[in-house]
Design a protein around this motif. Structure first.
Motif, PDB file in Angstrom:
ATOM      1  N   SER A 181       0.842  -1.199   0.000  1.00 44.52           N
ATOM      2  CA  SER A 181       0.000   0.000   0.000  1.00 44.52           C
ATOM      3  C   SER A 181       0.872   1.242   0.000  1.00 44.52           C
ATOM      4  O   SER A 181       0.568   2.224  -0.676  1.00 44.52           O
ATOM      5  N   SER A 239      -8.379  -3.218   1.454  1.00 41.00           N
ATOM      6  CA  SER A 239      -7.675  -4.156   2.337  1.00 41.00           C
ATOM      7  C   SER A 239      -6.207  -4.260   1.921  1.00 41.00           C
ATOM      8  O   SER A 239      -5.812  -3.806   0.844  1.00 41.00           O
ATOM      9  N   GLU A 260      -4.827  -6.921   0.952  1.00 41.77           N
ATOM     10  CA  GLU A 260      -4.817  -7.729  -0.261  1.00 41.77           C
ATOM     11  C   GLU A 260      -5.135  -6.890  -1.494  1.00 41.77           C
ATOM     12  O   GLU A 260      -4.544  -7.087  -2.559  1.00 41.77           O
ATOM     13  N   ASP A 261      -6.071  -5.951  -1.348  1.00 43.77           N
ATOM     14  CA  ASP A 261      -6.386  -5.059  -2.471  1.00 43.77           C
ATOM     15  C   ASP A 261      -5.154  -4.246  -2.863  1.00 43.77           C
ATOM     16  O   ASP A 261      -4.820  -4.125  -4.044  1.00 43.77           O
ATOM     17  N   SER A 320      -9.442  -9.842  -2.548  1.00 43.66           N
ATOM     18  CA  SER A 320     -10.874  -9.584  -2.678  1.00 43.66           C
ATOM     19  C   SER A 320     -11.328  -9.765  -4.126  1.00 43.66           C
ATOM     20  O   SER A 320     -10.568  -9.541  -5.059  1.00 43.66           O
TER      21      SER A 320
END
Length: 189
Positions: free
Chosen positions: A4, A146, A148-149, A179
Motif C-alpha cells: 500500500s 484491504s 490484499e487489495d 478480494s
C-alpha cells in the motif's frame, strides 16, 4: 503494508508530476496568447499540441488505471466520488474536443478569447479533479481497501512498469484472500 505504501507513493508522485506539468502548460499558454496577439498562430498550435500530449498522459495515470477500477466496486461511498471524477473527466474531454475543433477551423484566429476560455476551463477542470483525487479518493481508498487489495494494485503496477521498460511483464501471483473486487480490476477473474 509495504504494497500500500508503494502504491500510494507511486500515485502521489504521479499526482505531483501532473500538477507540475499542468502549471507548465498554463504558463506555456499564457506565452502563446501573447503570440496570438502578435499574429503568431504557430505558437498557439504548439501550445495546443502540448495540451493534447498532457491529456494523453493524464488519462493513463496510475490512479485511473489501477485505483479507480477497484474503488468503483467498493460500494456507494466510493461510487459517489468515482462518479464525480468521471464527470470531471467527461467535462475536460468535451472541452478538449471543442479546442480541437477550433484549432482545425479558422475561428481560432478570429476569436482567440474563446480558445483561451476553453483552455482555461480545461486546466481548471483537471486541477479540480486532481484536488478531488488527493483530498477525497486517496483518503477513502486508504480506509476502504484491504491489504490484499493494495497488494494486487501494487503487483499490477510493478508488472506493467516492468513491461514499459522493455521487459516482459511477469505473471501476477495473487495471495490467497485477494478480494473479488481486486481480482476483477486486475482481470484475473
Amino acid at each position: 503494508m509495504l504494497t500500500s505504501t508503494y502504491s500510494l507513493v507511486a500515485i502521489t508522485a504521479e499526482q505531483e508530476r501532473s500538477r507540475g506539468m499542468l502549471a507548465r502548460l498554463r504558463q506555456h499558454f499564457q506565452n502563446a496568447w501573447k503570440g496570438v496577439v502578435q499574429a503568431d498562430f504557430g505558437i498557439l498550435e504548439n501550445a495546443c499540441q502540448r495540451l493534447m500530449q498532457f491529456d494523453n498522459f493524464f488519462r493513463c495515470r496510475k490512479i485511473d488505471t489501477y485505483l479507480v477500477p477497484v474503488m468503483r466496486m467498493m460500494g456507494r461511498e466510493a461510487q459517489s466520488i468515482v462518479s464525480e471524477l468521471e464527470s470531471l473527466a467527461a467535462r475536460a474531454a468535451g472541452m478538449l474536443d471543442r479546442i480541437r475543433q477550433q484549432l482545425r477551423s479558422a475561428d481560432t484566429r478570429a476569436a482567440p478569447d474563446a480558445m483561451r476560455d476553453l483552455v482555461s476551463g480545461y486546466c481548471d477542470t483537471v486541477s479540480l479533479r486532481l484536488d478531488r483525487e488527493e483530498h477525497e479518493l486517496l483518503p477513502l481508498s486508504r480506509r476502504l481497501l484491504s491489504v490484499e487489495d493494495w497488494f494486487s494494485i501494487a503487483a499490477r503496477m510493478l508488472a506493467d512498469d516492468g513491461g514499459r521498460r522493455g521487459r516482459a511483464p511477469r505473471a501476477i501471483i495473487l495471495p490467497r484472500g485477494v478480494s473479488p473486487a481486486a481480482q476483477r480490476a486486475l482481470g484475473t477473474r
